[in-house]
Design a protein around this motif. Structure first.
Motif, mmCIF file in Angstrom:
data_model
loop_
_atom_site.group_PDB
_atom_site.id
_atom_site.type_symbol
_atom_site.label_atom_id
_atom_site.label_comp_id
_atom_site.label_asym_id
_atom_site.label_seq_id
_atom_site.Cartn_x
_atom_site.Cartn_y
_atom_site.Cartn_z
ATOM 1 N N LYS A 8 -8.446 3.297 35.834
ATOM 2 C CA LYS A 8 -7.396 2.287 35.360
ATOM 3 C C LYS A 8 -6.455 3.094 34.551
ATOM 4 N N SER A 9 -5.419 2.542 34.428
ATOM 5 C CA SER A 9 -4.386 3.105 33.374
ATOM 6 C C SER A 9 -4.799 3.358 32.080
ATOM 7 N N CYS A 10 -5.653 2.332 31.476
ATOM 8 C CA CYS A 10 -6.361 2.303 30.012
ATOM 9 C C CYS A 10 -7.506 3.070 29.885
ATOM 10 N N ASP A 11 -7.891 3.808 31.056
ATOM 11 C CA ASP A 11 -9.211 4.369 30.909
ATOM 12 C C ASP A 11 -9.051 5.815 29.897
ATOM 13 N N SER A 12 -10.063 6.248 29.624
ATOM 14 C CA SER A 12 -10.342 7.316 28.667
ATOM 15 C C SER A 12 -9.435 8.447 29.483
ATOM 16 N N VAL A 13 -8.760 9.461 28.387
ATOM 17 C CA VAL A 13 -8.005 10.547 28.889
ATOM 18 C C VAL A 13 -8.777 11.457 29.984
ATOM 19 N N GLU A 14 -10.070 11.661 29.642
ATOM 20 C CA GLU A 14 -10.902 12.653 30.346
ATOM 21 C C GLU A 14 -10.876 11.996 31.777
ATOM 22 N N ARG A 15 -11.010 10.652 32.090
ATOM 23 C CA ARG A 15 -11.116 9.997 33.349
ATOM 24 C C ARG A 15 -9.700 10.244 33.976
ATOM 25 N N LEU A 16 -8.782 10.004 33.351
ATOM 26 C CA LEU A 16 -7.235 10.134 33.866
ATOM 27 C C LEU A 16 -7.036 11.533 34.299
ATOM 28 N N ILE A 17 -7.587 12.548 33.821
ATOM 29 C CA ILE A 17 -7.557 13.934 34.180
ATOM 30 C C ILE A 17 -8.352 14.130 35.353
ATOM 31 N N HIS A 219 -0.409 4.169 24.561
ATOM 32 C CA HIS A 219 -1.427 3.889 25.691
ATOM 33 C C HIS A 219 -2.495 3.174 25.314
ATOM 34 N N LEU A 220 -2.644 2.959 24.112
ATOM 35 C CA LEU A 220 -3.828 1.963 23.567
ATOM 36 C C LEU A 220 -3.399 0.606 23.201
ATOM 37 N N SER A 221 -2.127 0.492 23.462
ATOM 38 C CA SER A 221 -1.543 -0.990 23.258
ATOM 39 C C SER A 221 -1.810 -2.179 24.139
ATOM 40 N N HIS A 222 -2.471 -3.285 23.842
ATOM 41 C CA HIS A 222 -2.741 -4.326 24.693
ATOM 42 C C HIS A 222 -1.855 -5.567 24.150
ATOM 43 N N HIS A 223 -0.869 -5.225 23.474
ATOM 44 C CA HIS A 223 -0.171 -6.395 22.690
ATOM 45 C C HIS A 223 0.378 -7.530 23.672
ATOM 46 N N PRO A 224 0.221 -8.631 23.347
ATOM 47 C CA PRO A 224 0.963 -9.668 23.996
ATOM 48 C C PRO A 224 2.380 -9.792 23.891
ATOM 49 N N VAL A 225 3.186 -9.740 25.086
ATOM 50 C CA VAL A 225 4.732 -9.755 25.026
ATOM 51 C C VAL A 225 5.136 -11.410 25.485
ATOM 52 N N PHE A 226 6.030 -12.034 24.712
ATOM 53 C CA PHE A 226 6.481 -13.172 24.965
ATOM 54 C C PHE A 226 7.934 -13.191 25.531
ATOM 55 N N LEU A 235 11.368 -16.531 36.211
ATOM 56 C CA LEU A 235 10.457 -15.385 35.641
ATOM 57 C C LEU A 235 9.363 -15.455 36.681
ATOM 58 N N ILE A 236 8.797 -14.138 37.314
ATOM 59 C CA ILE A 236 7.541 -14.376 37.921
ATOM 60 C C ILE A 236 6.664 -13.435 37.393
ATOM 61 N N GLY A 237 5.414 -13.989 37.138
ATOM 62 C CA GLY A 237 4.705 -13.308 36.148
ATOM 63 C C GLY A 237 4.000 -14.083 34.977
ATOM 64 N N GLU A 238 2.960 -13.597 34.169
ATOM 65 C CA GLU A 238 2.578 -14.112 33.100
ATOM 66 C C GLU A 238 3.340 -14.093 31.749
ATOM 67 N N ASN A 239 3.248 -15.339 31.044
ATOM 68 C CA ASN A 239 4.197 -15.384 29.928
ATOM 69 C C ASN A 239 3.309 -16.246 28.843
ATOM 70 N N PRO A 240 2.570 -15.498 28.091
ATOM 71 C CA PRO A 240 2.778 -14.086 27.612
ATOM 72 C C PRO A 240 2.035 -13.117 28.253
ATOM 73 N N PHE A 241 2.507 -11.745 28.381
ATOM 74 C CA PHE A 241 1.749 -10.979 29.256
ATOM 75 C C PHE A 241 1.427 -9.967 28.155
ATOM 76 N N SER A 242 -0.060 -9.641 28.512
ATOM 77 C CA SER A 242 -0.774 -8.712 27.934
ATOM 78 C C SER A 242 -0.734 -7.092 28.345
ATOM 79 N N LEU A 243 0.019 -6.322 27.655
ATOM 80 C CA LEU A 243 0.428 -4.999 28.090
ATOM 81 C C LEU A 243 -1.159 -4.098 28.477
ATOM 82 N N GLU A 244 -0.957 -3.393 29.354
ATOM 83 C CA GLU A 244 -2.382 -2.455 29.585
ATOM 84 C C GLU A 244 -1.617 -1.282 29.557
ATOM 85 N N ALA A 245 -2.373 -0.438 28.481
ATOM 86 C CA ALA A 245 -1.908 1.233 28.423
ATOM 87 C C ALA A 245 -0.665 1.102 27.977
#
Length: 288
Positions: A8-17, A219-226, A235-245
């Motif tokens: 996942k994009s939000c996985d640990s740095v080690e896994r991403l590498i 990259h650690l942000s999961h803020h909701p965006v309205f 608009l097509i998608g979730e509203n609010p939208f929770s960020l991933e990474a």
């Protein structure tokens, strides 16, 4: 590769590498097998799946990009294989954070199609290196591996940046600089294009990023965006939208009337982000 090591994009740095390195190792092997026409890494993008597969949320995280087509570290390995006559590529596969050495030891991996890399901490020159043609002898453009990189010896909390400068024939042609992460500073909307046709179907992806003052995605942000949208479309998608990474995307679809769509996005107490998408009248004849 992705099926065996979903990331996942939000996985640990080690896994991403590791995800990126495994792709590089497999492609290096196939390049050395001259009876093969080629090999495709599974796969380009994360995708929706059924309940009996994937990570339990009906998404397969097999891609080198996420489900919104946004790159993980592994995507930059593939990008670095392009001919430098087409595009010069350089990417530091790391985050500059206090857990730097706990995340992936003392190595810094740089994906690039340059001849040589110079590494700087702030303005201080650290080292130069060539592509790793010992462990990746078959790749057109092997990764660069810099050893003995220490957060503490570099100055720990006094480090201002880590910069890789790529050279071809001794001349600087590209650079990538990363910084310690700061606080949320700006919400950014990035449409792939800003003009749609008023046919009731045309649509555009709008990428969302939460950035610090150095324009790094948090990259650690999961803020909701309205979102708020006005104009001839939807608009097509979730509203609010929770960020991933720290990122994500929604889509804006045109209606059947020309005009102007104004899309605004809000997060916490930051200044709202705003873009305008123009909807132009359809020129072709349509079936009544």
């Amino acid at each position: 590769m992705g099926h065996m090591y979903p990331t996942k994009s939000c996985d640990s740095v080690e896994r991403l590498i590791k995800h990126a390195v495994y792709h590089a190792k497999i492609q290096n092997c196939q390049y050395g097998m001259y009876n093969l026409a080629g090999a495709s890494g599974w796969c380009a993008f994360d995708y929706n799946t059924h309940a009996d597969f994937g990570s339990g949320d009906r998404i397969c995280y097999h891609g080198v990009c996420d489900i919104f087509r946004l790159p993980k570290f592994a995507a930059y390995f593939y990008k670095s294989q392009i001919d430098p006559k087409i595009e010069k590529v350089i990417f530091i596969a790391r985050y500059l954070i206090p857990s730097f050495n706990e995340d992936y030891g003392d190595e810094v991996i740089v994906f690039s199609n340059c001849d040589e890399i110079d590494l700087y901490v702030g303005e201080k020159y650290i080292n130069s290196t060539k592509p790793d043609r010992i462990n990746y002898s078959n790749l057109p453009h092997p990764p660069f591996i810099l050893k003995n990189c220490s957060w503490w010896e570099w100055g720990a909390s006094n480090i201002t940046s880590l910069k890789a400068i790529g050279k071809i024939n001794g001349k600087e042609v590209a650079q990538h600089e990363i910084y310690p992460f700061g606080k949320p500073n700006k919400l950014v909307l990035k449409p792939d294009y800003t003009e749609l046709i008023a046919d009731g179907a045309d649509c555009v992806r709008v990428v969302i990023e939460l950035q610090d003052k150095n324009r790094q995605i948090l990259h650690l942000s999961h803020h909701p965006v309205f979102f708020e949208m006005a104009g001839p479309g939807k608009l097509i998608g979730e509203n609010p939208f929770s960020l991933e990474a720290g990122k994500g995307a929604i889509f804006v679809q045109a209606g059947r009337e020309p005009g102007k769509i104004v899309l605004k996005a809000y997060v916490n107490e930051l200044i709202p982000a705003e873009i305008i998408i123009n909807i132009i009248a359809i020129q072709e004849e349509t079936v009544p």
